[in-house]
Each structure stands twice: as structure tokens, then as C-alpha cells.
Design a protein around this motif. Structure first.
Motif, short mmCIF file in Angstrom:
data_model
loop_
_atom_site.label_atom_id
_atom_site.label_comp_id
_atom_site.label_asym_id
_atom_site.label_seq_id
_atom_site.Cartn_x
_atom_site.Cartn_y
_atom_site.Cartn_z
N ARG A 191 0.82 -1.21 0.00
CA ARG A 191 0.00 0.00 0.00
C ARG A 191 0.85 1.25 0.00
O ARG A 191 0.42 2.32 -0.43
CB ARG A 191 -0.90 0.02 1.23
N THR A 192 2.07 1.17 0.52
CA THR A 192 3.03 2.27 0.54
C THR A 192 4.41 1.67 0.70
O THR A 192 4.53 0.49 1.04
CB THR A 192 2.73 3.25 1.69
N SER B 146 6.48 9.11 -6.75
CA SER B 146 5.15 8.59 -6.48
C SER B 146 5.25 7.08 -6.25
O SER B 146 6.22 6.43 -6.65
CB SER B 146 4.21 8.87 -7.65
N LEU B 147 4.22 6.52 -5.62
CA LEU B 147 4.20 5.08 -5.42
C LEU B 147 4.20 4.35 -6.76
O LEU B 147 4.85 3.30 -6.91
CB LEU B 147 2.96 4.69 -4.61
N ARG C 209 -3.89 -1.07 -1.35
CA ARG C 209 -4.01 0.38 -1.24
C ARG C 209 -4.78 0.75 0.02
O ARG C 209 -5.72 0.07 0.41
CB ARG C 209 -4.73 0.97 -2.47
N ARG D 125 -0.42 12.26 1.23
CA ARG D 125 0.44 11.92 0.09
C ARG D 125 1.61 11.04 0.52
O ARG D 125 1.95 10.05 -0.14
CB ARG D 125 0.96 13.19 -0.60
N ASP E 143 0.47 7.57 0.96
CA ASP E 143 -0.26 7.01 -0.19
C ASP E 143 -1.68 6.62 0.20
O ASP E 143 -2.15 5.51 -0.07
CB ASP E 143 0.50 5.82 -0.76
N HIS F 147 -5.80 7.05 0.23
CA HIS F 147 -6.98 7.49 -0.52
C HIS F 147 -8.12 7.63 0.48
O HIS F 147 -8.61 6.63 1.03
CB HIS F 147 -7.34 6.48 -1.61
N ASP G 40 -4.12 6.61 -10.11
CA ASP G 40 -3.08 5.63 -9.79
C ASP G 40 -2.93 4.65 -10.96
O ASP G 40 -3.74 3.73 -11.12
CB ASP G 40 -3.47 4.87 -8.52
#
Length: 344
Positions: free
Chosen positions: A188-189, A200-201, A228, A271, A274, A276, A290
Motif C-alpha cells: 500500500r506504501t 510517487s508510489l 491500497r 500523500r 499514499d 486514498h 493511480d
């Protein structure tokens, strides 16, 4: 965005409650996910730490969940394989697969918490080689090959050898998973490299997917699971309130590693981790940006590290299945009759 083929729910069992209550709440969350059409549920294994994760024994817990569900697939995300006896993993996985009607997805990895290795008499610096050796033996056992002493796994692994997933942060790990024909599990990160702290991821994970696909044997079906963080609420303010509490709670632990900076604003923390988060419209827009999700065959949503209260987790699951995932192309499969046994 391309169709989401399979939708999952992931839990590290971190509800703010004693262990027995954590297990009860997580079971109810998985039952709720099944009721709303989720295709899979995944649980993590963590040793010793109340804050890191609440479950050292995923096979025991998932056997309990199997008895309280009928359709949803049950995954380990992950078994920390260097800390396990691989033949015992194969045995436990085979029994759980039988009891669940063939619903087990077997995710494994080398582990990421160095302090957990010492009580097992292991050096975390050696986890890579130990993981590789244990995975080879696990695969051999599940495939029904001869083991030392003229033995063979019983009950047999059936098709489980074809349901192994490997978790990785690296391009090399993606290549290994692909070459083996296993599924690929993306986090997820993950920490940003020091030479590119604003990456960015997707920038980190796209090369892993490229390496995985390039290494797959001819004719092998790709299995790419992108995990995620997703927390969706009826009101944007509710989602942000809990995100502020949860993300600030964990931010201090990551300042030293460079994954977070002191004094970050909430948007900066969202951010950095990561995340949402928001109402349905906000999270649909966020997820649509994404590009990794376009290439994933499976997407597994978790509320960590926001970790809102249990009723809001249940509502987030409902909104995800009814509004968010359909907007991204997912459709729940028609409900089939429960499977109560699997032929071997």
C-alpha cells in the motif's frame, strides 16, 4: 481505468481493542466484505507488537473465518516465511484449504520488522537467503514431491502450489516472483529512495510490474495484487477527521526513515502515506490517478493507517462495494452456492 477483476479487503487486525475483540471485529469485517461481494480477504502476520499488527497466527484465524463465511477467498498477506518451518506452513495451508473448500491464497514474504527475528534465534540480515530456501522447500512439499526420510505431504497440497503469492518492494523481487509463476503482491506504501524522496508510489511499483511480467513463463497467467489504503465515508469531513488522527499517530515512527517529515500538514501526510481518503467522489478521483491499478488483476483495500472505529470500517466497506469499486469497473460476481468440500 481497466476493469478491476478481483476486489479484496485487507486487515492487520489493529482495531483499538483487546486481542479477542480484535479477532471478533475482523471476522465481522470479513463477513461484511463477503456480503457486499468482495472477492477476497487478506490478513497479515506480525509478531510481538500491539501497534504493528495483531495476528501472529494467520492460519488459525483464517480457519475460524472459513467457518463463518462461505464464498470469499482467504489470503495470507503475508506469512513471514523465514520465521516459519516451511513443512509446517505447507501442512497448515493444506488443512486450511480443505476446511475452507479450496479458498486459500498463500501470500509469503521475507518480513520487514528486524526486531521480530531475534526471539526466533535468527539474524534479520539473513532473512533473504533463509526466505529463498524455505520457499523452495514449501513449494516442493505443496507439489507433492518426495521429502526427506521418504515422506510426502499429507494431506496433499492440491492446487496450492499454483496459489502462492510473493510480496516485494524491489524489482529483483518482482523478477523472482514472475520467474516462479507466482502472484505478485505490491504494498500500500513503501519508503522513497533517498535520491528521489518525492517519487510517487506508481514510479516505484511500475518497474516491479515490468520485471514481473517480463519474467513470467510463456502462457502463465499474471496475478498482480495492488494493496491500497482506502477509507471512504459519507461525509468528507468525517474521513479527514479520522485520517488526521490516524496518520499523525504513526507519522513520528517514520520521521527517522525519511518516510515522513516533522510538522507535515494533513494533505502532506496523505500523500506521504499514499492514502486514498474522503467521500465517494473524492476517493474515486484519487484512485483513478493511480496507474498501477490499471495493471493489477487484484486490488486489496485496507483502512490502515487511518484505522477508524469499527462501524466506520463497515460503512467504508459498503461504500467501496456499492459506489467506489463499480465506478472503477468492478462488478460483484453472482452469488454461487457455498462450497463445502474440495476434491483432491
Amino acid at each position: 481505468m481497466s476493469k478491476i477483476k478481483r476486489l479484496g479487503f485487507f486487515s492487520r487486525l489493529l482495531d483499538d481493542a483487546p486481542p479477542s475483540e480484535r479477532y471478533r471485529l475482523a471476522t465481522e469485517q470479513i463477513q461484511t466484505a463477503e456480503r457486499h461481494g468482495f472477492d477476497s480477504a487478506w490478513v497479515a502476520q506480525h509478531h510481538f507488537s500491539h501497534d504493528e499488527g495483531g495476528l501472529p497466527s494467520p492460519f488459525v484465524f483464517l480457519t475460524h473465518v472459513a467457518a463463518h463465511t462461505s464464498r470469499i477467498r482467504l489470503g495470507t498477506g503475508i506469512i513471514t516465511l523465514p520465521l516459519e518451518a516451511p513443512i509446517r506452513v505447507a501442512e497448515d495451508a493444506a488443512v486450511l484449504d480443505l476446511l475452507s473448500g479450496g479458498r486459500l491464497e498463500l501470500g509469503v514474504g521475507s518480513g520487514g520488522t528486524p526486531s521480530s527475528f531475534a526471539p526466533f534465534g535468527l539474524d534479520s540480515a539473513q532473512r533473504g537467503p533463509v526466505h529463498g530456501a524455505n520457499l523452495t522447500l514449501l513449494r516442493k512439499a505443496l507439489a507433492g514431491e518426495a521429502l526427506e526420510g521418504g515422506n510426502q505431504l499429507y494431506p496433499g497440497g492440491g492446487s496450492l502450489a499454483g496459489r502462492i503469492w510473493q510480496a516485494t518492494f524491489s524489482v529483483e523481487g518482482g523478477q523472482r516472483a514472475g520467474a516462479a509463476g507466482d502472484g505478485l503482491m505490491l504494498s500500500r506504501t513503501q519508503p522513497r529512495p533517498k535520491d528521489n524522496p518525492d517519487a510517487s508510489l506508481a514510479e516505484l511499483q511500475q518497474p516491479i510490474i515490468d520485471a514481473y511480467l517480463a519474467a513470467l513463463p510463456p502462457g502463465a497467467e499474471p496475478r498482480i495484487l495492488a494493496s491500497r489504503t482506502l477509507f471512504v465515508a459519507d461525509e468528507q469531513a468525517t474521513a479527514l477527521e479520522w485520517a488526521d488522527i490516524g496518520l499523525r499517530r504513526i507519522a513520528e515512527r517514520f520521521v527517522a526513515s525519511g518516510h515522513a517529515q516533522p510538522g507535515q500538514t494533513l494533505p502532506e501526510l496523505i500523500r506521504a502515506f499514499d492514502t486514498h481518503v474522503g467521500n465517494t467522489a473524492e476517493v474515486i478521483d484519487s484512485l483513478a490517478q493511480d496507474p498501477v491499478l490499471d495493471r493489477a488483476t487484484d486490488i486489496s483495500f485496507q483502512v490502515h493507517s487511518v484505522d477508524p472505529p469499527h462501524p466506520l470500517i463497515l460503512r467504508s466497506l459498503e461504500l467501496t462495494a456499492e459506489v467506489v469499486a463499480p465506478a472503477l469497473g468492478w462488478r460483484a460476481e453472482p452469488q454461487a452456492a457455498p462450497r463445502i468440500a474440495i476434491a483432491r
